[in-house]
Each structure stands twice: as C-alpha cells, then as structure tokens.
Write a protein that holds these residues in place. Structure first.
Motif, PDB file in Angstrom:
ATOM      1  N   SER A  94     -19.476  36.853  13.788  1.00 57.73           N
ATOM      2  CA  SER A  94     -20.519  37.340  14.686  1.00 57.73           C
ATOM      3  C   SER A  94     -19.968  38.397  15.641  1.00 57.73           C
ATOM      4  O   SER A  94     -20.697  39.283  16.066  1.00 57.73           O
ATOM      5  CB  SER A  94     -21.150  36.173  15.454  1.00 57.73           C
ATOM      6  N   LEU A  95     -18.674  38.321  15.961  1.00 59.51           N
ATOM      7  CA  LEU A  95     -18.099  39.323  16.873  1.00 59.51           C
ATOM      8  C   LEU A  95     -18.098  40.723  16.255  1.00 59.51           C
ATOM      9  O   LEU A  95     -18.250  41.714  16.956  1.00 59.51           O
ATOM     10  CB  LEU A  95     -16.660  38.950  17.256  1.00 59.51           C
ATOM     11  N   VAL A  96     -17.897  40.790  14.933  1.00 60.95           N
ATOM     12  CA  VAL A  96     -17.868  42.110  14.297  1.00 60.95           C
ATOM     13  C   VAL A  96     -19.203  42.438  13.627  1.00 60.95           C
ATOM     14  O   VAL A  96     -19.329  43.446  12.950  1.00 60.95           O
ATOM     15  CB  VAL A  96     -16.712  42.228  13.264  1.00 60.95           C
ATOM     16  N   GLY A  97     -20.196  41.565  13.836  1.00 62.46           N
ATOM     17  CA  GLY A  97     -21.524  41.820  13.294  1.00 62.46           C
ATOM     18  C   GLY A  97     -21.621  41.656  11.788  1.00 62.46           C
ATOM     19  O   GLY A  97     -22.443  42.295  11.144  1.00 62.46           O
ATOM     20  N   ALA A  98     -20.774  40.768  11.216  1.00 66.51           N
ATOM     21  CA  ALA A  98     -20.828  40.549   9.762  1.00 66.51           C
ATOM     22  C   ALA A  98     -21.991  39.611   9.424  1.00 66.51           C
ATOM     23  O   ALA A  98     -22.366  38.764  10.231  1.00 66.51           O
ATOM     24  CB  ALA A  98     -19.513  39.938   9.286  1.00 66.51           C
ATOM     25  N   ALA A  99     -22.540  39.792   8.227  1.00 62.31           N
ATOM     26  CA  ALA A  99     -23.664  38.950   7.799  1.00 62.31           C
ATOM     27  C   ALA A  99     -23.201  37.508   7.624  1.00 62.31           C
ATOM     28  O   ALA A  99     -22.043  37.240   7.309  1.00 62.31           O
ATOM     29  CB  ALA A  99     -24.222  39.476   6.483  1.00 62.31           C
ATOM     30  N   ALA A 100     -24.139  36.561   7.847  1.00 65.14           N
ATOM     31  CA  ALA A 100     -23.789  35.132   7.811  1.00 65.14           C
ATOM     32  C   ALA A 100     -23.259  34.700   6.444  1.00 65.14           C
ATOM     33  O   ALA A 100     -22.390  33.830   6.358  1.00 65.14           O
ATOM     34  CB  ALA A 100     -25.006  34.296   8.194  1.00 65.14           C
ATOM     35  N   ASP A 101     -23.767  35.328   5.350  1.00 68.35           N
ATOM     36  CA  ASP A 101     -23.328  34.868   4.021  1.00 68.35           C
ATOM     37  C   ASP A 101     -21.894  35.274   3.693  1.00 68.35           C
ATOM     38  O   ASP A 101     -21.322  34.802   2.719  1.00 68.35           O
ATOM     39  CB  ASP A 101     -24.304  35.350   2.933  1.00 68.35           C
ATOM     40  N   THR A 102     -21.296  36.154   4.515  1.00 64.42           N
ATOM     41  CA  THR A 102     -19.902  36.500   4.260  1.00 64.42           C
ATOM     42  C   THR A 102     -18.973  35.359   4.666  1.00 64.42           C
ATOM     43  O   THR A 102     -17.821  35.317   4.242  1.00 64.42           O
ATOM     44  CB  THR A 102     -19.474  37.761   5.049  1.00 64.42           C
ATOM     45  N   VAL A 103     -19.482  34.421   5.501  1.00 64.56           N
ATOM     46  CA  VAL A 103     -18.620  33.341   6.004  1.00 64.56           C
ATOM     47  C   VAL A 103     -18.137  32.436   4.869  1.00 64.56           C
ATOM     48  O   VAL A 103     -16.925  32.300   4.664  1.00 64.56           O
ATOM     49  CB  VAL A 103     -19.328  32.558   7.127  1.00 64.56           C
ATOM     50  N   PRO A 104     -19.068  31.842   4.060  1.00 65.68           N
ATOM     51  CA  PRO A 104     -18.565  30.997   2.957  1.00 65.68           C
ATOM     52  C   PRO A 104     -17.744  31.776   1.928  1.00 65.68           C
ATOM     53  O   PRO A 104     -16.749  31.261   1.410  1.00 65.68           O
ATOM     54  CB  PRO A 104     -19.833  30.413   2.330  1.00 65.68           C
ATOM     55  N   HIS A 105     -18.135  33.037   1.656  1.00 66.77           N
ATOM     56  CA  HIS A 105     -17.371  33.847   0.695  1.00 66.77           C
ATOM     57  C   HIS A 105     -15.918  34.002   1.132  1.00 66.77           C
ATOM     58  O   HIS A 105     -15.001  33.859   0.342  1.00 66.77           O
ATOM     59  CB  HIS A 105     -17.996  35.246   0.549  1.00 66.77           C
ATOM     60  N   THR A 106     -15.752  34.306   2.429  1.00 64.34           N
ATOM     61  CA  THR A 106     -14.401  34.542   2.921  1.00 64.34           C
ATOM     62  C   THR A 106     -13.589  33.249   2.897  1.00 64.34           C
ATOM     63  O   THR A 106     -12.399  33.258   2.567  1.00 64.34           O
ATOM     64  CB  THR A 106     -14.462  35.117   4.350  1.00 64.34           C
ATOM     65  N   ILE A 107     -14.238  32.141   3.256  1.00 68.98           N
ATOM     66  CA  ILE A 107     -13.520  30.857   3.241  1.00 68.98           C
ATOM     67  C   ILE A 107     -13.079  30.527   1.812  1.00 68.98           C
ATOM     68  O   ILE A 107     -11.957  30.075   1.580  1.00 68.98           O
ATOM     69  CB  ILE A 107     -14.407  29.746   3.852  1.00 68.98           C
ATOM     70  N   ASN A 108     -13.960  30.808   0.840  1.00 67.63           N
ATOM     71  CA  ASN A 108     -13.574  30.606  -0.561  1.00 67.63           C
ATOM     72  C   ASN A 108     -12.403  31.509  -0.937  1.00 67.63           C
ATOM     73  O   ASN A 108     -11.475  31.076  -1.622  1.00 67.63           O
ATOM     74  CB  ASN A 108     -14.742  30.942  -1.492  1.00 67.63           C
ATOM     75  N   ALA A 109     -12.469  32.761  -0.485  1.00 74.88           N
ATOM     76  CA  ALA A 109     -11.453  33.740  -0.886  1.00 74.88           C
ATOM     77  C   ALA A 109     -10.053  33.318  -0.438  1.00 74.88           C
ATOM     78  O   ALA A 109      -9.073  33.587  -1.123  1.00 74.88           O
ATOM     79  CB  ALA A 109     -11.795  35.120  -0.324  1.00 74.88           C
ATOM     80  N   VAL A 110      -9.938  32.645   0.719  1.00 69.93           N
ATOM     81  CA  VAL A 110      -8.612  32.222   1.165  1.00 69.93           C
ATOM     82  C   VAL A 110      -8.280  30.814   0.664  1.00 69.93           C
ATOM     83  O   VAL A 110      -7.254  30.236   1.037  1.00 69.93           O
ATOM     84  CB  VAL A 110      -8.461  32.280   2.706  1.00 69.93           C
ATOM     85  N   GLY A 111      -9.173  30.264  -0.168  1.00 69.97           N
ATOM     86  CA  GLY A 111      -8.879  28.970  -0.792  1.00 69.97           C
ATOM     87  C   GLY A 111      -9.065  27.774   0.124  1.00 69.97           C
ATOM     88  O   GLY A 111      -8.364  26.768   0.003  1.00 69.97           O
ATOM     89  N   LEU A 112     -10.007  27.866   1.060  1.00 67.85           N
ATOM     90  CA  LEU A 112     -10.209  26.733   1.964  1.00 67.85           C
ATOM     91  C   LEU A 112     -11.596  26.099   1.805  1.00 67.85           C
ATOM     92  O   LEU A 112     -12.086  25.435   2.718  1.00 67.85           O
ATOM     93  CB  LEU A 112     -10.029  27.188   3.427  1.00 67.85           C
ATOM     94  N   ALA A 113     -12.208  26.303   0.626  1.00 67.73           N
ATOM     95  CA  ALA A 113     -13.570  25.789   0.422  1.00 67.73           C
ATOM     96  C   ALA A 113     -13.650  24.292   0.723  1.00 67.73           C
ATOM     97  O   ALA A 113     -14.609  23.819   1.343  1.00 67.73           O
ATOM     98  CB  ALA A 113     -14.022  26.074  -1.002  1.00 67.73           C
ATOM     99  N   ASP A 114     -12.614  23.540   0.330  1.00 63.65           N
ATOM    100  CA  ASP A 114     -12.653  22.091   0.548  1.00 63.65           C
ATOM    101  C   ASP A 114     -12.439  21.702   2.004  1.00 63.65           C
ATOM    102  O   ASP A 114     -12.677  20.563   2.390  1.00 63.65           O
ATOM    103  CB  ASP A 114     -11.574  21.396  -0.301  1.00 63.65           C
ATOM    104  N   GLN A 115     -11.937  22.651   2.802  1.00 56.80           N
ATOM    105  CA  GLN A 115     -11.648  22.344   4.210  1.00 56.80           C
ATOM    106  C   GLN A 115     -12.692  22.953   5.146  1.00 56.80           C
ATOM    107  O   GLN A 115     -12.514  22.923   6.371  1.00 56.80           O
ATOM    108  CB  GLN A 115     -10.267  22.883   4.604  1.00 56.80           C
ATOM    109  N   THR A 116     -13.796  23.467   4.562  1.00 51.34           N
ATOM    110  CA  THR A 116     -14.775  24.214   5.367  1.00 51.34           C
ATOM    111  C   THR A 116     -15.180  23.486   6.648  1.00 51.34           C
ATOM    112  O   THR A 116     -15.267  24.086   7.714  1.00 51.34           O
ATOM    113  CB  THR A 116     -16.026  24.491   4.516  1.00 51.34           C
ATOM    114  N   ASP A 117     -15.448  22.181   6.535  1.00 51.53           N
ATOM    115  CA  ASP A 117     -15.960  21.454   7.699  1.00 51.53           C
ATOM    116  C   ASP A 117     -14.887  20.620   8.379  1.00 51.53           C
ATOM    117  O   ASP A 117     -15.186  19.711   9.162  1.00 51.53           O
ATOM    118  CB  ASP A 117     -17.161  20.592   7.298  1.00 51.53           C
ATOM    119  N   GLN A 118     -13.638  20.944   8.088  1.00 58.57           N
ATOM    120  CA  GLN A 118     -12.533  20.232   8.721  1.00 58.57           C
ATOM    121  C   GLN A 118     -12.153  20.940  10.025  1.00 58.57           C
ATOM    122  O   GLN A 118     -12.220  22.173  10.104  1.00 58.57           O
ATOM    123  CB  GLN A 118     -11.357  20.239   7.743  1.00 58.57           C
TER     124      GLN A 118
END
Lengths: 243, 249
Positions: A107-131
């Motif tokens: 939100s600080l750089v004005g990125a769209a909300a759907d980029t959040v899960p994509h980026t988390i997947n890209a760094v391999g933290l999909a399983d830790q999303t809500d940790q």
C-alpha cells in the motif's frame, strides 16, 4: 545490457564521500550501474558496502559528491516508489503476519492488492502467509523482508546481503527470482561478502576500504588479473592496491 | 502528508497493537485500578472545606495523569523500536512522508487514547461515584486530551532517545517535572513566582486548570484551557515531524 547514450545509467555515483563517526568510510567513490543489470557489490565486511547502499537509497548523510538514481537525486520523492530496498537485517514487523507485512508495504508504493499473494508465492512463503513474522525461521524472515521490497515491482532493487546464512537450495531459488526480475527490466544491486556469488551477476564491483578495486564483468576482471575465480581476482587486486 | 498513506500506517500500527493483548489489558485497566486505590483511601474522607469526599477533587485531578504517562511510554517505545529495527529506514526510503509516520502513530494511539480515557471517566463516575459539579462529557474530553498529549509528547521525545532504556527515561524527564508544578500539590498561584511562570509554559498545568474549573462546576470556563492543550498537542506533533530524519549518519 547495452547502455544507449539516450538512457542514463540506473544508478550514477560520482565522487561520493561519506564520513561516519569522524571516520571516512567512503573517501571518493564513483560508480555507474547500467539499467537492467544484476550488479554484485562484493567485498569483505567493513568495506563500506552497506554505507554505499544506504547512500543509493537516500538514507545516508553524505559529506560530498552526488548519487543519482533513475535520473533523480537518491531518495528524492519522484523515485521512492520506484526503488525497492532490503536492509541487511530483515526489517519487517515481527508482530504482523507475512501477508499483513507485505500488504502494508504494497500500500505504501500503491501496488494492487492482488500482487500481495503473488509476491508471497514468488519468495516461497505461500505456506507461511498467515504466520506471524516473529515465528519464521531466519531464512523465511529474509524472504519475507525481500517480498516487502519486491511487491511494488520496483525498477531498481537494492539488496544488502540478502542471501547470508541461507540454505543453498533457497539461495539458488532467490537468485533465479532476481534473474526473473532482471529479465523483466529491474536493475538489481546485490551486496555480498561471499565471492562465489560473483558468477550469478552480470557485472561486479569489488570494494575494499571504501574504494572500488574493480568494476566490470567477471570475464573482464578474470582476464585483467589472470586469476581463475573471483576470490583470487579479489586477492590479486587487493594486493596491487596495497603495494 | 497523504491521507491514504497516513490511514494505512495507522491501520498497520493498530494491527500490531491488537496482537499485544497484555499491553491492551495494562493500558485499559491499570488507570482504573490506580484510581480505585485512590478512592479506597479518600472515598470516605470528607474535604474540610466542602464536606464532600476528598476523592472528588483529588480523583478528578489525578485521573488524567495515568493515561498521559502510559500513552507517553507506549508511543515513545514503539517509535523507537521502529527506528532500531530498521523498519523506519525502510519507511523513509518509501513514498511515505515524515508527516504520515507521525500522524499514523497519532491517529492509531489517539483511537486507543479515546477508548482508554472514556473508560476511565465512566468507571470513575458510575462505579466510584466520583462527583464533580461540571459536566461529565467535558471531563471525558479533558482526560482524552491528556492521553493525546502523552502520545504527542512521546512522539517528540522519542527522537531524543537512541535506546529503549533512554526512551523509558524520557518519561520522568518530560512528564514528572510537569506533574510536580502543574498545581496538583499546591495551587499554581501560591507557588514561587518563577515556578508559576515555568508552569505557565507547560501543558499539564492547563489540564489541571481545566479540571479545577470542572470540579468547581464552571464547565463553560474550560474552553481556553482546552484550546491551549490542543495547541500543545499540535505543536508536539510538529516537533515529532521535524525531528524525524530521513537521512541518518
């Protein structure tokens, strides 16, 4: 990697002088980083890598010289959303989840909300999303901190020792990720004190005692020094500059 | 300043705060427990002048201190933590303006302050039977302003601290001198002239003056003091913005 004359370098450091606590950390450093390159900033701990990086993101008080990023003064308002910065120590909020952290920086750089899960997947933290970030392992924390910088798809990405202490397999994945961003046009500066990361970079800058020892491709530096790997080339150059 | 960035920062700070259940409990209930102790001591002791319980004037005057002190500590430690953990450096390299950071904290902890102050006044009036001549909503207003003042002063003071030890020490340095000469122990007019002049320059004095008006039943007289408290809050927030550095050594 060709640098057309119409396009200024992504980062242009000219006669940079930095003094910290009365000590001259960078006496007179000049450097140009072409657009779209992955540039490795290599040197031992205490060489001035982090100070240079802080000057490039505009966090460092400088005593002289200029630092220009994407044609603007380092850290000036027009480029703040276009430059991603990952500090040496993972710096995200330990009492927020991975998703909350990445969403805040998005939100600080004005990125769209759907980029959040994509980026988390890209760094391999999909399983830790809500940790909670505070419960992640060291390597996961580094990657979460990286995700917070990647989420805005910055044009310039500045990474201060992002692969320190990581499992080799994860390190490999991260370099593949950096490569993907570079292919999409992102200019990346990665600092490291591990010389074997040299082969991953398009260009290398060797730095020692606040001075640039070499600036070129690995092949150029090896040819110039007659060394067979980056570590030996560094030693040769360090020996020459001391002599 | 950008309202969207301020709001998103305030929301992030509240998300962090929400996770810390123990701090929430301490912030909400410690002032209530402290005031109950005071009630226990003075609830049955009549004021020789009025015949009313001593708790009424005393409780009303002391009530504002607890939120002010707690919010001061919470705010100065959280902003300091942001600086020492490296997240502030990251925020300063992002499009966030310095005003967004300070206002983000002010809004987030301001919301906490409103809840804390309201809870404390309602408990005092309805459970402890604190009886003031002036209006109860006006008392809520003054107590909430005290808590906001604590937040604003905490934001300004934290820039002077480099470690959490120093940040915690800022509380006795900034708050206690005000407490001593704000008119709590001695009417300000009765103090040596020099002290009275110093106390005129300190915000807490106006909080006590406003509460004195309320205790005396002169609700209409508090507005100049409320205005001065607001000015101190705005001034401290500005100081907090000016002392936040984008570039550091």
């Amino acid at each position: 990697m060709e640098n057309s004359p119409a396009e200024p370098p992504a980062i242009d450091v000219s006669s940079l002088r930095v003094v910290r606590g009365g000590k001259e950390i960078l006496p007179d450093l000049s450097l140009a980083v072409p657009r779209g390159a992955v540039v490795g900033l290599l040197g031992p701990s205490g060489a001035g890598k982090s100070t240079l990086i802080r000057a490039i993101v505009g966090a460092q008080i400088i005593a002289g010289g200029t630092v220009t990023v994407l044609g603007h003064e380092a850290g000036s308002p027009p480029i703040r959303a276009r430059v991603g910065y990952v500090t040496q120590a993972p710096s995200i909020y330990l009492d927020l989840t991975v998703r909350e952290n990445v969403a805040y920086f998005a939100s600080l750089v004005g990125a769209a909300a759907d980029t959040v899960p994509h980026t988390i997947n890209a760094v391999g933290l999909a399983d830790q999303t809500d940790q909670l970030a505070g419960t992640l392992s060291g390597g996961q924390l580094t990657r979460a901190s990286l995700a917070a910088a990647l989420v805005g798809h910055p044009e310039v990405l500045i990474l201060d020792e992002p692969t320190v202490g990581l499992d080799p397999a994860i390190r490999n994945d991260l370099w593949a990720l950096f490569r993907r961003f570079a292919e999409a046009g992102t200019t990346i500066v990665v600092s490291s004190h591990v010389m074997d990361e040299a082969v991953r970079c398009d260009r290398l800058v060797f730095i020692r005692d606040g001075r640039v020892l070499a600036d070129g491709t690995l092949a150029e530096i090896l040819a110039e020094t007659g060394a067979e790997d980056a570590e030996r080339a560094f030693l040769t150059l360090a020996g020459r500059s001391a002599a | 300043m950008n309202p969207r960035l301020t709001a998103t920062t305030a929301r992030r700070i509240l998300q962090q705060f929400r996770r810390d259940k123990r701090t929430i409990g301490l912030l909400m209930f410690v002032p209530i427990i402290l005031l109950t102790l005071l009630w226990w001591m003075f609830g049955d002791t009549p004021d020789p002048a009025t015949g009313q319980p001593l708790f009424d004037p005393l409780g009303a005057k002391i009530m504002g201190l607890f939120p002010m002190i707690l919010m001061f500590i919470i705010t100065s430690v959280s902003t300091l933590r942001e600086r020492t953990s490296g997240t502030m450096e990251r925020l300063m390299a992002s499009p966030l303006r310095r005003g967004d950071v300070v206002m983000g904290y002010a809004v987030a902890f301001g919301i906490v302050a409103v809840i804390q102050g309201t809870l404390l006044v309602l408990f005092s009036v309805y459970a402890l039977q604190l009886d003031i001549q002036g209006s109860t909503p006006a008392l809520v207003l003054v107590i909430v302003l005290d808590a906001l003042l604590g937040t604003a002063l905490g934001l300004a003071a934290s820039s002077l601290a480099r470690t959490e030890f120093q940040a915690v020490q800022m509380m006795p340095a900034v708050i206690l001198p005000q407490l001593l000469i704000a008119g709590l122990f001695m009417p300000r007019e009765a103090m040596p002239r020099a002290l009275e002049i110093i106390s005129n320059a300190l915000p807490m004095s106006y909080s006590i003056d406003a509460i004195n008006d309320l205790v005396a039943g002169d609700t209409g007289d508090i507005w100049p003091e409320v205005g001065i408290l607001l000015a101190f809050i705005v001034g401290s927030l500005l100081l907090g913005v000016l002392t936040l550095r984008r570039r550091t050594e």
